[in-house]
Design an enzyme around this catalytic site. Structure first.
Site, short mmCIF file in Angstrom:
data_model
loop_
_atom_site.label_atom_id
_atom_site.label_comp_id
_atom_site.label_asym_id
_atom_site.label_seq_id
_atom_site.Cartn_x
_atom_site.Cartn_y
_atom_site.Cartn_z
N HIS A 52 -15.55 5.71 42.72
CA HIS A 52 -16.61 6.43 43.40
C HIS A 52 -16.13 6.92 44.77
O HIS A 52 -15.07 6.51 45.25
CB HIS A 52 -17.87 5.57 43.55
CG HIS A 52 -17.68 4.27 44.25
ND1 HIS A 52 -17.47 4.18 45.60
CD2 HIS A 52 -17.65 3.01 43.80
CE1 HIS A 52 -17.34 2.92 45.94
NE2 HIS A 52 -17.43 2.17 44.86
N ALA A 53 -16.93 7.79 45.36
CA ALA A 53 -16.74 8.23 46.74
C ALA A 53 -18.11 8.19 47.42
O ALA A 53 -19.13 8.02 46.75
CB ALA A 53 -16.15 9.64 46.79
#
Ligand code: TYD
Length: 135
Positions: A52-53
């Site tokens: 994820h970011a």
């Protein structure tokens, strides 16, 4: 403005006879006010976490035990690998950095975070992250 992931070396006070202490202080060696602290543990070696970011979150992350490897990628496709292999070594991760995280057996990850938790801050789809128009 910090836009790239980088190591932050924290000082070590002590000796091999007595043991060591390292200290993180908000807005001093940690470049943001700390709103949240979390830790992960018992991650099996064959599990990849992350994936994820974040839209706004900044983090400083430690492997307080074991070794933790981060593979990062920014929106321009720049990839880097960071290895946290000592408790005094921190990794600063700014917003908008995709990461995969690998752990050795019994590694413990400690994260200092700039924001409270909200799922709205996550990109969990890589293409959503790459297509996001910042600013
Ligand atoms: P996630 O950030 O996806 O973990 P990792 O990057 O280690 O793979 O979080 C895992 C789960 O925990 C997810 O369901 C969200 C939840 N969570 C919270 O509720 N609060 C938090 O502060 C964090 C970091 C995670």
């Amino acid at each position: 403005m910090n836009t790239k992931p980088h190591y932050i070396q924290f000082s070590k006070i002590g000796s091999s006879e007595l043991g060591y202490i390292s200290i993180a202080e908000a807005e001093q060696n940690v470049p943001f006010p700390i709103k949240r602290v979390y830790w992960t543990y018992y991650t099996p070696q064959d599990v990849v976490r992350g994936g994820h970011a974040h839209k706004a979150l900044e983090q400083v992350i430690f492997a307080v035990s074991g070794t933790i490897t981060f593979n990062t990628e920014d929106k321009d496709g720049n990839r880097e690998t960071f290895v946290l292999d000592h408790p005094s070594k921190g990794l600063y991760i700014p917003k908008l950095i995709w990461r995969d995280i690998h752990f050795t057996h019994s590694a413990v990850l400690l994260c200092l975070a700039s924001e409270h938790y909200t799922e709205d801050d996550y990109f969990r789809d890589f293409n959503d992250f790459k297509n996001y128009m910042n600013d």
